[in-house]
Every structure is written in structure tokens, then in C-alpha cells.
Design a protein around this motif. Structure first.
Motif, PDB file in Angstrom:
ATOM      1  N   TYR A   1       0.845  -1.203   0.000  1.00  0.00           N
ATOM      2  CA  TYR A   1       0.000   0.000   0.000  1.00  0.00           C
ATOM      3  C   TYR A   1       0.877   1.248   0.000  1.00  0.00           C
ATOM      4  O   TYR A   1       1.844   1.336   0.755  1.00  0.00           O
ATOM      5  CB  TYR A   1      -0.908  -0.011   1.231  1.00  0.00           C
TER       6      TYR A   1
ATOM      7  N   VAL B   1       1.899   4.646   1.060  1.00  0.00           N
ATOM      8  CA  VAL B   1       1.669   5.585   2.157  1.00  0.00           C
ATOM      9  C   VAL B   1       2.153   6.978   1.718  1.00  0.00           C
ATOM     10  O   VAL B   1       3.312   7.132   1.334  1.00  0.00           O
ATOM     11  CB  VAL B   1       2.460   5.172   3.422  1.00  0.00           C
ATOM     12  N   PRO B   2       1.265   7.985   1.748  1.00  0.00           N
ATOM     13  CA  PRO B   2       1.722   9.339   1.413  1.00  0.00           C
ATOM     14  C   PRO B   2       2.635   9.866   2.520  1.00  0.00           C
ATOM     15  O   PRO B   2       2.413   9.588   3.692  1.00  0.00           O
ATOM     16  CB  PRO B   2       0.422  10.156   1.383  1.00  0.00           C
TER      17      PRO B   2
ATOM     18  N   PRO C   1      10.655   5.845  -9.323  1.00  0.00           N
ATOM     19  CA  PRO C   1      10.264   7.054 -10.050  1.00  0.00           C
ATOM     20  C   PRO C   1       8.749   7.247 -10.023  1.00  0.00           C
ATOM     21  O   PRO C   1       8.261   8.361  -9.872  1.00  0.00           O
ATOM     22  CB  PRO C   1      10.762   6.799 -11.472  1.00  0.00           C
TER      23      PRO C   1
ATOM     24  N   HIS D   1      -4.437   8.101 -15.184  1.00  0.00           N
ATOM     25  CA  HIS D   1      -3.452   9.113 -14.826  1.00  0.00           C
ATOM     26  C   HIS D   1      -3.866   9.960 -13.629  1.00  0.00           C
ATOM     27  O   HIS D   1      -3.063  10.645 -13.033  1.00  0.00           O
ATOM     28  CB  HIS D   1      -3.127  10.005 -16.032  1.00  0.00           C
ATOM     29  N   ASP D   2      -5.145   9.925 -13.287  1.00  0.00           N
ATOM     30  CA  ASP D   2      -5.633  10.726 -12.163  1.00  0.00           C
ATOM     31  C   ASP D   2      -5.351   9.944 -10.868  1.00  0.00           C
ATOM     32  O   ASP D   2      -5.921   8.881 -10.641  1.00  0.00           O
ATOM     33  CB  ASP D   2      -7.139  10.939 -12.367  1.00  0.00           C
ATOM     34  N   ILE D   3      -4.445  10.465 -10.026  1.00  0.00           N
ATOM     35  CA  ILE D   3      -4.038   9.660  -8.867  1.00  0.00           C
ATOM     36  C   ILE D   3      -5.158   9.519  -7.835  1.00  0.00           C
ATOM     37  O   ILE D   3      -5.187   8.550  -7.088  1.00  0.00           O
ATOM     38  CB  ILE D   3      -2.772  10.193  -8.160  1.00  0.00           C
ATOM     39  N   SER D   4      -6.065  10.486  -7.793  1.00  0.00           N
ATOM     40  CA  SER D   4      -7.169  10.359  -6.838  1.00  0.00           C
ATOM     41  C   SER D   4      -8.055   9.176  -7.241  1.00  0.00           C
ATOM     42  O   SER D   4      -8.503   8.398  -6.406  1.00  0.00           O
ATOM     43  CB  SER D   4      -8.005  11.642  -6.800  1.00  0.00           C
TER      44      SER D   4
ATOM     45  N   ARG E   1      -6.305   5.869  -6.583  1.00  0.00           N
ATOM     46  CA  ARG E   1      -6.383   5.511  -5.162  1.00  0.00           C
ATOM     47  C   ARG E   1      -7.714   4.833  -4.845  1.00  0.00           C
ATOM     48  O   ARG E   1      -7.771   3.868  -4.087  1.00  0.00           O
ATOM     49  CB  ARG E   1      -6.176   6.774  -4.315  1.00  0.00           C
ATOM     50  N   GLU E   2      -8.789   5.337  -5.454  1.00  0.00           N
ATOM     51  CA  GLU E   2     -10.096   4.698  -5.239  1.00  0.00           C
ATOM     52  C   GLU E   2     -10.087   3.269  -5.781  1.00  0.00           C
ATOM     53  O   GLU E   2     -10.672   2.364  -5.189  1.00  0.00           O
ATOM     54  CB  GLU E   2     -11.205   5.501  -5.939  1.00  0.00           C
TER      55      GLU E   2
ATOM     56  N   ALA F   1      -8.448   1.128  -3.387  1.00  0.00           N
ATOM     57  CA  ALA F   1      -9.319   0.924  -2.230  1.00  0.00           C
ATOM     58  C   ALA F   1     -10.341  -0.165  -2.525  1.00  0.00           C
ATOM     59  O   ALA F   1     -10.654  -0.992  -1.669  1.00  0.00           O
ATOM     60  CB  ALA F   1     -10.017   2.234  -1.865  1.00  0.00           C
TER      61      ALA F   1
ATOM     62  N   ARG G   1       9.684  12.364  -5.385  1.00  0.00           N
ATOM     63  CA  ARG G   1       8.916  13.354  -6.113  1.00  0.00           C
ATOM     64  C   ARG G   1       7.428  13.112  -5.934  1.00  0.00           C
ATOM     65  O   ARG G   1       6.651  14.031  -5.731  1.00  0.00           O
ATOM     66  CB  ARG G   1       9.278  13.216  -7.597  1.00  0.00           C
TER      67      ARG G   1
ATOM     68  N   LYS H   1       6.079  11.421  -3.536  1.00  0.00           N
ATOM     69  CA  LYS H   1       5.757  11.472  -2.104  1.00  0.00           C
ATOM     70  C   LYS H   1       4.932  10.270  -1.621  1.00  0.00           C
ATOM     71  O   LYS H   1       3.927  10.420  -0.943  1.00  0.00           O
ATOM     72  CB  LYS H   1       5.037  12.776  -1.773  1.00  0.00           C
ATOM     73  N   ARG H   2       5.350   9.097  -2.035  1.00  0.00           N
ATOM     74  CA  ARG H   2       4.697   7.871  -1.580  1.00  0.00           C
ATOM     75  C   ARG H   2       5.792   6.884  -1.181  1.00  0.00           C
ATOM     76  O   ARG H   2       6.813   6.789  -1.862  1.00  0.00           O
ATOM     77  CB  ARG H   2       3.881   7.225  -2.705  1.00  0.00           C
TER      78      ARG H   2
END
Lengths: 391, 195, 149, 305
Positions: free
Chosen positions: D39, D41-42, D132, D142-145, D148-149, D152, D215, D217-218
Motif C-alpha cells: 500500500y 503511504v503518502p 520514479p 493518470h488521475d491519482i485520486s 487511489r479509489e 481501495a 517526487r 511522495k509515496r
């Protein structure tokens, strides 16, 4: 034929030495001269570096030979080593020691239009005399005021009212919502928490404040030129000095450490609430469908008008329900960080032969299958195949 | 630039490495640094110093420990909001607090809480448990643990609250010794003692 | 420093603000001249660090972080004067300047050579005000006469 | 006593460069990553004096772990001596006083870009992989939001579809490096751009793997002894790179991951990518490797092809 066995370490050190050798050496005087003669360059580095430290910004520029992205990176990296000691008192526009303040929305505004320091109306002509050693560039302040025979004696006010407050008084804009007093350490901070979307407004404005000037300009210009549904007017643009005030840890009194240069812009559009789809950010709260002005906002450390104007337009554009992809929040904020964008761009200089080899293997494998079946994958778009096969 | 590690930095790092080792290998006992003769709260304070600061929050029913943890700058919060729970002794009445501990959500399961529980390892009267999941090597000695001083109900509660990937992560602490139980570890209670 | 005195009294905080904005060279010389009278000095903290500068959005009124400002700070204790403590900070990375400010602060609080420090600060305050006035006079010359804009 | 003498020394940089706040944050996130294998983690991701995209994620993780008693190995494309590896090693040892090695089995921390060593790592070692792009679904979403869903919901249909489309078009899966894997039967993860040859090495490994993207941030983790399977169809098994017959020009070894070096006459020479392993083969007795000299993976039956 071998990959050099122990060549790496020596080569990188010599490469850095050569870089330095191809530019003049620097000393404290050079750094001081950069700081004093190029305040706008210093401001850009500090704004994008997210650290107000003119002396260090000048040193960063001197050390890197003026490579802007390298200079910003040095400043950003230095931040990571310094403890955060305190939060200053929040700066408000009304408290700014303002030296430039204009509005394009009205001919005259309460407090007046004051140009302050600007090259806007200068003729962009070389002062070749400087090169010839004949004259110093206009270094001293000699006001040219043809219609005032006497030197002007009045003093400009240090503070000005907000144009937006006039809109509010005139009922053209929703009154400012009361925000409960917030502990400054509770303000969302993109340097402490990763940016997640939708981003709180505080994170959006912070990201814009430290964004790459060129990146913001490119996306902002795309918006202005026609990819945005916003037709903006500059409501108010300011350059000024903000006081850095902190609490004295013993007495609890506010003490001022001095001033830093800041710039801010507001842009305004009509019909914030109309059915054309141009909504204010807090659309849920405005159910009466009264037409209102909508404002976009941006501010940054240092004097950088292009950045705050373009950023304020993007702030407005990002609120649209279905903006152009280049004006969605995630797109704008992810792609305009100078350190991330420049770093990733130059990372392609690093060797990628393992990933390339892995991709070649996949392509040869596919070619072989195709060959067995009597057609070559090479007839397929090969570049696409390798791209797919790589990272 | 001369790298010098302060004693505080060294202690924080050693504590973290023990926690990381414990969480990577559930069931395996790892040793926390520090004075084995110190008071019984010492390991909880040391963990607090290693993990807490003003960017996070904690809950503990123990007043003295709470004052010590507050010195890290972390915010004391109620059980539902606290990121880190500290129970030097886990009493039956504390289970209501654990019941409220965050298990994160599907988008951000990492927001689930971390719970530190004081207990005893390896005593004959302890509850014997079989562990499985990431980090647990099948049939290895550490895949079975024996733990006393934890209410039996806690284990049922843990099983009920964890819907992987949502859940909370636990550390069992006996003096200087620590066992990690991430949410990914399946715990089966055994009817008979381990030894 | 732009705060005028209240009822003719200038607080220690206002004087400190003036000192923080005075030239490092002058403040260090002042502090150096106080050393003999301050007795044993314990330097509690003397370092550089960052101050986050929050800014208020004029459109929605929310507060956000504009960026960080590099400062130097110092805390001192005067062991021979009831342990009176002093604090000083200034923009930039000059931690010796910050130490000088902290010593001036401690001296003012302990009532040591207060007259010297006060006289110095008041003179600097006048200079700062004069410099501001000069800048504002220059700015005023750029005001646009609306008939010609 | 003068003012200058009284002033405290201002040494400027913390141990291991990052200040304690930064390290604590990274450490808290690393623990959560271990509890949630695969998973993402931000985390806040500090800026380092190395350009973003050059391993700053891995570097932050290493700096939050490293101590003066550590022995660090840094590799890039398998090589200890490549310029980026040399530079990162120089930085890590300079700020931490840790020792360095080229021997994979002697290192306590191995920071790597694009490779996992050929020798089997053991318990207690930490492998830090530079990432990377942490998002295995980037090419399909391409949409990270939104991605993430999908994580989930464990909704990996688009990814399977993309693999299937490759099959239909090219009669084989054309994914090269960064082959997506399923971790602990829950999260699909990018193993970082390691070749497919290295992917199986993550499965039920004795060591801990930490992966970090500076870059983006995960950060994420594969704990020891955790199931990691490449996405594969029952009838189209996962394949590692086919380098059968390639012989290392320096050691004569076969069935280890090789670099292909073009010759002027259009042919190729081959050399093992893992320079630490080459060194050991030439000078000492290497330890057990993940693949034997015939190319068999040490966990029998894991690679089905």
C-alpha cells in the motif's frame, strides 16, 4: 568494452571542478553585488525556493553560475536541515507597507493608483553608455514630474484599503466569512503533509506561492488565451513589505524582526453564480443565485508580478466545475513545482539500460512470435512497443 | 560537515529500529534500548520520544505517562482521534477506548491507530496464540507466542475490528522486549498452553 | 519600526523590534560594550532556523503558509542577576547578531545599562522612521493623475 | 570574553542531514507501510541536496535508517561504480559516517535503483528501492485520486485489461521492467523499474524491502516472508527476460542478469549487471544466488514458464 570499473567517483568530482573552472571564481563581494543589483532575480529564487534569505539566494546563484533551478534546489534542500522555530503573525493585505498598488477594474480607487517601482512603461533600450564606461546607469532617484514644478513633498500612505472591500460594501461580492482564530501550526502545510486532492485552499495557495514562475505562466497563459472560461480583470495588484512578527518567548509580546518583500494579485470575473458554470469556490453556501463577482487570489514571497497574476487566474480557473485539463487542480499543482519538474526532467540523463534491456527483450520476444507467424512486429510502431515495455 | 549523532538521536533511532524489526517479523521478540532497571513506564516514554512530535497525537489512560508524552509536543487526544495509544497495563475497562481507535478508511487505511500494550511474554499461564501472515515464517518458533496480562476479550475485539486493510497495529511490550502485531497478522487463540 | 510610542512610553518589545532591525555591526558593538556589566552569561540557545510566514488571502479570508523566513535566534540567562533571561532574533543567519540582541534584551529586563540601550534604540528608531518617510515620498511621486492614466 | 567567543557554534547540518522531525515522520510512515504490504503511504518528502528524480525518496528512507555502525551498499543499474551510485554513496557516508561495501551480503542497508542483487539477501538486511513512479496503474489511470479509489476497491480490472490487450496485439505480455505484482493478495504494486528477472526475488524474501518515491511522495514496503506474485494469466505464465546463451565476458558466468554491450560489427557482448557479484566471483566465494547456474529460481515452481 567494459563499463568503466572505477571511473564513476573520479569523473563526478572532476566534472564538478570543470563546471566551476569554466566560470569566474566567486567571493563575498560577488555575492553581495548579486544580492544588491538583482533583487528581482533573488526574489524569484526565494519565492520558488520557499525560503526568504536574500544572502543565501545570492550565494546559490553565484555557486551555480546562475542556473535558476539549481539555485532553487540549494535553497529548498537547506530548508530541510533547519528547524522550524516559530510561526509569525499572519500577514494581511491591509497591513502591507505598500509601494505599488494598481487596479485595472476602475479608473480610480479609494487610496488611488500608485505605480511604485516598475519597468512597465520603460522603453526597453540598452544603456550602452554603461558598457562604454561613460556613465553609470540611473542609480539615483531624481523624480521627473513635469507638471509639478516643486519637488513633491507629500508622503504616500503606507497602507491602503482593499478594492475587494469596496465590492463587498457595494453588494457585488459575498461578505467575507468569519474564520475562527486558527493556531498557525494547524494551517495545512504542503511541506509537512503530502498534497492530496481535492486540496484545502490553504495548500493550493501555498503551492502556488512556491511554484515555478515559468510553469505558472505557461498554464496561466493557456487559460488567458482561450482554454479557460474565465475572462479576468486585475482587481488589485500590490508590491509591498510584510513585517515578520514573532512572539517573544519570555514576555509573550510581539516583536518585529524586520520586513520581507511580498507581492499579491487579485483577479475578478463577472457572474460568479451564473448558470454558465462559473462558480465561486464556496458555491454550496450561495443558494440565492444572486450574480456576484468572483475573485481569484495569489501571493508570493518576493516581488514577482507575472507569477502572482498568472497564479491568481489559475486559482479562479481551478474552481470551475469542468475546466480544461491544464487547469484542474491536480494538473496545475503537480506540474508546477520547480524542483520536482526540473529534477525529473534531468533524471533522464541517468542510465536506464536495465529498463531498456527489459523492454528490448519484450520486443524481441514479440518479434520472434510475429516472425514465426510470418509478420514482423517492426511493422508495428516500434517506439510505442519499447515505450510500453519500459517503466 | 562532520556527522555527529547525539545520544537522543541514537536512542530514537535504536527504538525505531526495534519497532521496525518487530513489525517486520510478527511474533519475534526484539529488544528496545535503554536501562532495563528503569521504571515501568520507561519503554513507553522511549517509544513516545521516537515516534511522537507536534505533528501527531496520542492517548493514554495513565496520567503520569500522559504528562511525559506531552513533553514530546504531541497533542493529547481522545481515543477516537489519537494516532498512538499507550496502555502500560491493559485493563478490561480500557477496551472501550481501543474499540474507538481509528482503523483508517479504505482510501487511507494508514490512518489506522497504533496501540502499545504492556504485558508479559512467555509465562506459563499466558494465552498461547498461533500467528500467520506477512513476516511470519510458517512453523517457525516465533509463529507461536504466549502472552499474559492482556484481557482475553482484547483478542476477540482485535479480530472484530480489523477488516484488512483497515485496522490498527499493535506492539506488545514486556519491559525492554517488544513483539509487533501489524493488522496483517492473523492471530488464532489456542486452547492449550504453548509449553 | 513603524509603531509610535504609546503615551510617550516605549515598551521593551518596541525597543527590541528596533534593535532587531538595526545594523548587525552596531548592535554587536553595543552588546560588546555591555559584557563587562552583565556578569556570568549562560547561552541557552543560539542557532539559525525558520519562521513560517502565514498570509491572509484577501478573497476568502483564509490563512495559508506563504513560505519560510530564515532567522537567527538566541536565549541567554544572566547568572549573576537573579537568572534574568533574554531573547533576541533577527532576519538572516547571523547568530552572533541574535546573541547580541538577546544580551540587550536581558540587560533591559535586568535594568543594567538600560539608559545606554534605550538611547541607542531611540536613535535607531528615528533613523528607521526617516528612511520609511523618504521611501514613501518617492512612492508618492509615482501616483497617477487620473486624467492622464 | 567577547561576543564571538560567547556565541554557540553553528554547525548547520544535522546527523544524516535530515532534522529529527523529518526522520520521525519518515519512520512513522515506514511502520505503517510495513503493516500494509504494497500500500502506498503518502509522506511529506523533504528536499535533499540531490535533484528530485535522482533517488531522493530512497535516500530519505536510507537517511532515516542509517547509523554510524551501518554498512551501506549503493547500486544503480546493478553497478556500484555508476556515477549516480557513486554520488549517493558519497553523500550517505559523508553525512552519516557509515561504512560502505560492494558486497551485497555484508551490507546492512542496500539502496538500489533498478536492480536487486543476484546473491540472496538475508534476514535483518534492508533493501531500499528508488521509485520514479509508485503507481502501477499510471498507464491506465493518470488521475491519482481515481487510482487511489481503485486500489481501495481492489479494482484492478483496467490493469488486467491492459495486459490482455498486449497479449491480443503482440501474442505476449510486452511489459518490460516495473512488472506489476500482487502483494499479500490485496494491493497491486509497482516493484520499481527492476527487470522481470528481479521480480520473483521479492516473494517470500528473507529481507525487508522499502520502496520510496521522493517526487511523488509515496513510500511502501514488502515485509520479509510476504507473498508477491506477478500478474499473470493461468494459461500465459509470467516470463523473465530471455537471456539464455548469454555469457558474461568478464566471468564466463551465465543465467544472471546481463547488460548487452553493442559491438561495432553489429554483434553484442554481454556482461553481468551486478558488479558486486562479478567482483565476488573473481575474488572470493559468492553466497547462494536467487537463480542457480542453470537459471532455476530457488523457490521451485514459482516461475511456471
Amino acid at each position: 568494452m567494459y563499463v568503466a570499473a572505477r571511473g564513476g567517483e573520479g569523473a563526478i568530482q572532476n566534472a564538478e571542478a570543470l563546471y566551476n573552472d569554466l566560470k569566474a571564481p566567486i567571493d563575498a563581494d560577488v555575492v553581495r553585488a548579486i544580492e544588491r543589483t538583482m533583487p528581482y532575480l533573488i526574489d524569484r529564487v526565494m519565492g520558488e525556493g520557499s525560503l526568504y534569505a536574500p544572502e543565501l539566494a545570492a550565494l546559490a546563484l553565484a555557486q551555480t553560475g546562475g542556473d535558476l533551478y539549481e539555485a532553487v534546489l540549494i535553497l529548498r534542500a537547506y530548508r530541510s536541515t533547519q528547524p522550524r522555530l516559530a510561526y509569525a503573525e499572519p500577514v494581511t493585505t491591509k497591513m502591507l507597507f505598500t509601494v505599488r498598488r494598481i487596479s485595472a477594474a476602475f479608473k480610480d480607487i479609494p487610496g488611488g493608483q500608485v505605480l511604485g517601482p516598475t519597468l512597465d512603461y520603460s522603453h526597453r533600450i540598452f544603456q550602452l553608455d554603461v558598457l562604454d564606461g561613460k556613465a553609470a546607469a540611473t542609480a539615483t532617484f531624481t523624480p521627473d514630474t513635469p507638471d509639478a514644478p516643486e519637488p513633491v513633498q507629500p508622503v504616500a500612505p503606507r497602507e491602503y484599503p482593499l478594492v475587494a472591500d469596496w465590492h463587498r460594501m457595494a453588494g457585488l461580492m459575498a461578505p467575507l466569512e468569519k474564520h475562527a482564530d486558527q493556531d498557525p501550526s494547524d494551517v495545512p502545510d504542503v511541506t509537512r503533509e503530502p498534497l492530496l486532492f481535492p486540496a484545502p485552499r490553504a495548500e493550493r495557495l501555498q503551492s502556488l506561492s512556491r511554484a515555478d514562475t515559468g510553469g505558472i505562466l505557461a498554464l496561466g497563459y493557456a487559460n488567458m488565451r482561450g482554454y479557460g472560461a474565465v475572462h479576468p480583470t486585475i482587481n488589485e495588484l500590490r508590491l509591498g513589505y510584510a513585517e515578520v512578527q514573532v512572539r517573544h518567548p519570555i514576555s509573550g509580546d510581539l516583536i518585529s524582526l524586520g520586513r520581507v518583500r511580498v507581492s499579491q494579485a487579485e483577479i475578478v470575473t463577472h457572474f460568479a453564480n451564473s448558470a454558465t458554470g462559473v462558480f465561486g469556490a464556496n458555491k454550496e453556501k450561495r443558494q440565492n443565485h444572486k450574480e456576484e463577482l468572483a475573485l481569484g487570489f495569489a501571493a508570493t514571497m518576493g516581488w514577482n508580478e507575472i507569477k502572482v497574476i498568472a497564479a491568481a487566474m489559475l486559482d479562479k480557473a481551478m474552481d470551475l466545475p469542468a475546466p480544461h485539463p491544464a487547469h484542474t487542480e491536480e494538473f496545475v499543482l503537480y506540474h508546477t513545482d520547480p524542483v520536482e519538474a526540473s529534477g525529473f526532467c534531468i533524471h533522464y540523463k541517468l542510465p536506464h539500460y536495465v529498463t531498456f534491456a527489459s523492454g528490448m527483450d519484450a520486443m524481441r520476444g514479440a518479434n520472434q512470435i510475429a516472425g514465426d507467424e510470418g509478420k514482423s512486429v517492426s511493422e508495428q510502431p516500434e517506439a510505442e512497443l519499447v515505450a510500453e515495455a519500459q517503466e | 560537515m562532520r556527522p555527529t549523532q547525539t545520544a537522543t538521536e541514537a536512542a530514537s533511532r535504536a527504538t525505531f529500529l526495534a519497532l521496525m524489526g518487530a513489525l517486520s517479523r510478527p511474533g519475534m521478540i526484539h529488544s528496545l534500548p535503554g536501562d532495563p532497571q528503569g521504571d515501568e513506564l520507561r519503554t513507553f516514554v522511549a517509544i513516545g520520544k521516537a515516534l511522537l512530535d507536534l505533528e501527531t497525537s496520542y492517548y493514554t489512560p495513565e496520567a503520569l505517562l500522559s504528562r511525559k508524552l506531552a513533553l514530546t509536543g504531541a497533542k493529547g487526544r481522545n481515543p477516537a482521534q489519537a494516532a498512538y495509544h499507550f496502555y502500560p497495563h491493559l485493563y478490561a475497562e480500557d477496551l472501550t477506548a481501543i474499540e474507538q481507535a481509528s482503523v483508517g478508511d479504505y482510501l487511507y487505511p494508514d490512518r489506522g491507530a497504533t496501540v502499545m500494550i504492556g504485558c508479559r511474554f512467555g509465562e506459563r499461564a499466558g494465552q498461547c496464540m498461533q500467528l500467520s501472515g506477512p513476516g511470519v515464517l510458517n512453523q517457525s518458533p516465533e509463529s507461536r507466542i504466549q502472552v499474559s496480562d492482556v484481557p482475553l476479550e482484547f483478542w476477540r475485539q482485535r479480530a472484530r475490528r480489523i477488516h484488512y486493510p483497515m485496522g490498527f497495529d499493535a506492539y506488545l511490550i514486556d519491559g525492554q522486549k517488544v513483539i509487533g502485531l501489524p493488522r496483517s497478522t492473523k492471530v488464532e487463540l489456542e486452547a492449550v498452553p504453548c509449553m | 519600526m513603524n509603531k509610535e510610542t504609546h503615551n510617550g512610553h516605549t515598551s521593551i518589545a518596541e525597543r527590541l523590534s528596533v534593535l532587531s532591525q538595526s545594523s548587525a555591526h552596531q548592535v554587536k558593538a553595543l552588546a560588546e560594550s555591555l559584557l563587562d556589566d552583565l556578569g556570568v552569561i549562560e547561552v541557552l540557545e543560539n542557532r539559525t532556523g525558520l519562521v513560517m510566514l502565514p498570509y491572509t488571502d484577501s478573497v476568502q479570508g483564509i490563512t495559508f503558509n506563504l513560505g519560510e523566513v530564515l532567522i537567527a535566534e538566541a536565549s541567554v540567562r544572566l547568572k549573576d542577576h537573579d537568572g534574568v533571561e533574554g531573547y533576541g532574533s533577527c532576519l538572516g543567519r547571523d547568530h552572533v547578531q541574535a546573541l547580541a540582541l538577546a544580551l540587550c534584551d536581558a540587560a533591559l529586563r535586568a535594568g543594567i545599562r538600560a539608559d545606554t540601550i534605550t538611547a541607542f534604540a531611540d536613535a535607531r528608531a528615528l533613523e528607521l522612521i526617516a528612511a520609511d518617510q523618504e521611501l514613501l515620498r518617492q512612492v508618492e511621486t509615482t501616483r497617477v493623475n487620473m486624467e492622464t492614466f | 570574553m567577547t561576543l564571538e567567543q560567547l556565541a554557540l557554534e553553528n554547525h548547520g547540518y544535522s546527523y544524516a542531514f535530515l532534522d529529527e522531525f523529518a526522520k520521525r515522520e519518515l519512520r512513522r510512515r515506514i511502520l505503517k507501510a510495513i503493516a500494509l504490504p504494497g500500500y502506498q503511504v503518502p509522506y511529506a518528502s523533504r528536499e535533499l541536496p540531490i535533484a528530485r528524480g535522482w533517488g531522493t525518496g530512497g535516500l530519505q528512507v536510507t537517511l532515516s535508517l542509517v547509523g554510524p555502525e551501518d554498512v551501506v551498499k549503493v547500486i544503480d543499474q546493478g553497478a556500484d561504480d555508476s556515477v549516480n551510485a557513486a554520488n549517493l554513496r558519497r553523500f550517505i557516508t559523508r553525512v552519516s559516517d557509515a561504512a560502505s561495501t560492494t558486497d551485497a551480503t555484508q551490507a546492512t542497508i542496500i539502496q538500489s535503483r533498478h536492480r536487486i542483487p543476484e546473491e540472496r539477501l538475508h534476514e535483518g538486511q534492508v533493501l531500499v528501492l528508488q521509485v520514479p513512479d509508485p503507481e502501477p496503474m499510471r498507464s491506465v489511470e493518470h488521475d491519482i485520486s481515481r487510482a487511489r479509489e481503485m486500489h481501495a476497491d481492489a479494482d484492478y480490472g483496467l490493469l488486467w485489461l491492459a495486459l490482455y490487450e498486449q497479449l491480443v496485439r503482440y501474442r505476449r505480455v510486452t511489459q518490460g521492467a516495473s512488472y506489476p505484482v500482487m502483494v499479500h493478495k490485496r494491493y497491486v504494486m509497482s516493484p520499481s523499474p527492476i527487470p522481470r528477472w528481479d521480480t520473483p526475488k521479492l516473494h517470500q524474501a528473507a529481507h525487508l524491502t522499502l520502496l520510496a518515491a521522493g517526487r511523488e511522495k509515496r513510500l511502501y514496503a514488502v515485509p520479509p516472508y510476504t507473498d508477491v506474485y506477478p500478474l499473470e494469466f493461468t494459461d500465459v505464465p509470467f516470463k523473465v527476460e530471455d537471456q539464455r546463451g548469454w555469457v558474461c565476458i568478464r566471468t564466463g558466468a551465465q543465467n544472471k542478469f546481463m547488460n548487452e554491450i553493442p559491438n561495432e560489427d553489429g554483434t553484442s557482448t554481454h556482461e553481468m549487471s551486478d558488479t558486486g557479484y562479478i567482483e565476488k566471483l573473481l575474488n572470493a566465494q559468492p553466497g547462494d544466488t536467487y537463480y542457480d547456474n542453470n537459471g532455476n529460481f530457488y523457490i521451485r515452481g514459482y516461475i511456471r514458464s
